[in-house]
Enzyme design. Sequence first.
Site: not given
Length: 342
Positions: A112, A248, A276
């Site tokens: 991320s 995601d 995610h």
Amino acid sequence: MIVTERKPNLRPVRELTPTLHYKTIHGYRRAYRIAGSGPVILLIHGIGDNSTTWSTVQSKLAQRFTVIAPDLLGHGKSDKPRADYSVAAYANGMRDLLSVLGVERVTVVGHSLGGGVAMQFAYQFPQLVDRLILVGAGGVTKDVNVALRIASLPLGTEALALLRLPLVLPALQLVGRLGGPLLGSTGVGRDVPDMLRILADLPEPTASSAFARTLRAVVDWRGQVVTMLDRCYLTESVPVQLIWGSQDSVIPVSHARMAHTAMPGAQLEVFEGSGHFPFHDDPDRFVEVVEKFIGSTDPAVYDQEALRDLLRAGVSEDGLTGSIDTRVAVLDALGADERSAT
């Protein structure tokens, strides 16, 4: 279906359990968890998260590697000062921590926001990078979950103060526990438990302030304000592995395909049905992908002259691969008026 035989654990568990350590750098205490021995893997978590997010895979990777998982400044057990929380500043912090620890080269794994930090780290300090692994990484195009766009607004992050009120956080957690099963195996359903886990750490004032500063450095109401696409060509000599969840809900899997198109020679692994946090959804597969990638690639060789030539030549359409639609999407993003100048 081909079933890959799992490799047995070769070391006692007690040797592989990550231990928490601290180093004070520039006057700020930085926490990190370390386990194993051998070539070094650096695990960089996402926004609002901390090093414990890697607990599903750190011990397993430590069978073969020294695995370092820091808490970014402003996160976890690291200090949370009023400081620069830009992606470039985080990359500097990783360089400083590795220097203090005496680590000269690493395979960098970023999730991320941590993926954006990992890419920035490779850009700023190519001589320190053996390989690059980006997991649901931020910083490809503007697209990002609408909740993060709202949170970046002037009153959005201040609303986090409401989490300090009695019963607010427990109520959200209850809604999440009830809503997760209803959403089933969708990306949102898979990601809800981790989002609630991250929210639980934010009521503390210094944590929410650091979260706000970090978020606003990379996201505004229009979406992500930084991109790695304009520098992807510089990874030409660096082995790159992309790992993404097909569902995601934070950063769409289309970003993985765009990054794959823009990075010469990059490998892409999509976890079908994963959200995610693919290393939470299928940790064994995640470890296998990482180990196979490291075992099948040679470390990058830093060549200043080659880097200089790449910089002089700049981005080339000839270097893009993949479908025509994805190539067009990358070129459109590169031609946008607003791009990061980091």
